[in-house]
Structure formats: C-alpha cells, structure tokens
Design an enzyme around this catalytic site. Sequence first.
Site, PDB file in Angstrom:
ATOM      1  N   GLY A  44      11.104 -11.921   0.499  1.00  0.00           N
ATOM      2  CA  GLY A  44      12.763 -11.290   0.531  1.00  0.00           C
ATOM      3  C   GLY A  44      13.146 -11.347   1.960  1.00  0.00           C
ATOM      4  N   GLY A  91      18.498  -7.664   4.397  1.00  0.00           N
ATOM      5  CA  GLY A  91      17.993  -6.467   4.405  1.00  0.00           C
ATOM      6  C   GLY A  91      16.614  -6.393   5.425  1.00  0.00           C
ATOM      7  CB  VAL A 103       8.679 -12.642  -5.936  1.00  0.00           C
ATOM      8  CG1 VAL A 103       8.652 -12.931  -4.600  1.00  0.00           C
ATOM      9  CG2 VAL A 103       9.878 -11.585  -6.131  1.00  0.00           C
ATOM     10  CG  ASN A 140      10.991  -6.442   1.981  1.00  0.00           C
ATOM     11  OD1 ASN A 140      11.232  -5.362   2.068  1.00  0.00           O
ATOM     12  ND2 ASN A 140      12.048  -7.529   1.808  1.00  0.00           N
ATOM     13  CE1 TYR A 164      14.495  -0.184  -5.966  1.00  0.00           C
ATOM     14  CE2 TYR A 164      14.215   2.286  -5.589  1.00  0.00           C
ATOM     15  CZ  TYR A 164      14.087   0.784  -5.323  1.00  0.00           C
ATOM     16  OH  TYR A 164      13.990   0.702  -3.792  1.00  0.00           O
ATOM     17  CE  LYS A 192      10.939  -0.813  -4.807  1.00  0.00           C
ATOM     18  NZ  LYS A 192      10.099  -1.758  -3.963  1.00  0.00           N
TER      19      LYS A 192
END
Length: 300
Positions: free
Chosen positions: A49, A53, A97, A123, A190, A194
């Site tokens: 990534g 960002g 990925v 990432n 999300y 995480k």
Amino acid sequence: MSRIALKLKRNKSVLDALAKIDTNRQHHKLFSTNSQSGRLAGKVALITGAASGIGKAAAIRFIENGAKVLLADVQDHLGKSIANDLGPNAIFIHCDVANEQEITNAVDHAVTHYGRLDVMYNNVGIAGTLATTILDLELEGFDRAMAVNVRSMVAGIKHACRVMIPHQAGSIICTASTAAILGGIAPHDYAVSKAAVVGLVKSTAAELNQHGIRVNCISPHTLPTQLVVDGFKKLWGIDDEKKVAEMTHNAWEFKGATCEAADVAEAAVFLASDDAKYISGHNLVVDAGFTCFKRLNFSA
C-alpha cells in the site's frame, strides 16, 4: 527438513540470493545501528500500500533513513511515479494483497533484487462496507474486508518470515487502528478486522521470537488519508479533502499537534530500526491518548 526449508529449496533464485549474505549479516546489523546516514541504513524493506497515504509516507521516511524500499501496490502508475521520485533506492512492484501469490512474488522480488528482506510493513487496508448498523452489514462485504485487512497480513507475515527465519532476524509491522481498541468509532467490519490484526501480531510474535523476528503493529487514530476521504464521501457526501482533514483533526484535540501520515511513518521507522530491538508483540498506538480515557463533564 522443515516445510519452510523445503519451500526455500524449491525456489533456487531466492535461496541463492539469501545465501550470499550469510557471512555479512552481522555486518549489516551493526551498520544499520552505527551509521550516521539513517536509522535504517543497510536495511531492505517491503511496504504494501505504498502508493498513497501511510504507505507512501513510510516509503519516504524509510528512504530518508537509509533503507532500500520495495513499494508494493495495485496503483501501478502512481506507485511507479513515487518510486521514481524517491530515487535509486526505491523500486515498485504490482501487488494485490488479496492474492497470496502476489505477496509471495513481492517478497521473492525483494530478496532477488536486494539480496535479503529485513523489514516487512503490511500496511494495506480497506474501509470495508461502511455499513452504519449491524443490520445493514452485508456479509459478502465483511468477507472482503477480512480478506484484505486480515488475510493479507497473515500472508505477509507468513512469506516474510519464510525468508527471515534462515537468518534469525527481521522486523514485521502491521497497520491496525484505534478502532481495534475502542468500540463505536468505525463500522463493524473495519473494527473487527483491525482487532484481528492486533491478535495476529501477538500470536505470531509469540512464535517468531525464537527466530529473532519481531512482530509489532501500529494503531493510528483517524487521519485524512485517501481511505478516509473516500469514506467520508460515501457516508456524508463530503469530498473536500481540506474539510475532511479539518473534521478528522477536530475528532480529537491535542494542543500543538495534529495526526498526519508522517507521524505513523515515524512510528514505523522506530519499530523497523534496531532501536526497537527488544520490542515485539506490541501495539504502538498513535492517537495522542484518545483511547486512554474519557472526560467526566460534571456540571452543578
């Protein structure tokens, strides 16, 4: 012979490249600690990534600290442009990925091109469905979020340690989130993904410490990356990056500073460096204390 050894034996190009550094490994470790040219001098890093960002910010800071970096992303044009701007110590490779084979290829490319892999920074992440309630959550979208945000990190750790174990050294970093710590600040898919990353880091750190490989994660608070901008646009129709930045910075007040991608990148530089040689299984939270407490606003 272990499964890892058998796989390495089958991949002669990777094994040959790794073999070249057996006698010099200790030199590289000392060089990276003592060099005046940066905290990561002499190290080779793979960042997923890396075209935007946090990943882009990390690539910049890694290069500035003397590392050689392989930038992996699906945004080919952008990734190649950034690698070109970063100079001869950066190269780009296409990597989705969600496809384990592409992660395998990226790791092998790093070893073949640079001779080794010292740092793996997993990432890549997606916002997921952005469903506002559990009733609205589509499980197909949930599965996609888990595939990108969790499964890809499992694959990243798996293939990074495949080439790190023979040399009994390495640093693996994963991007988690404050949403893994505190409920109610992100959509369910999300947040769950995480939280799984934090658990994955602890589980793999427990295994890989016997090989001298450190595994850590970073949990940033909300910051105005493209991921967040796109999420705000979908949820509230706001696509003004300056407005999103203002809103995210106002989500938590810390006098004298705001959270930027560069702050997360600095945390990654630390975890990747020999300064963090005894830190593993740790979740480094970059949130100015947001997840530590709540204020009690008593009134008479």
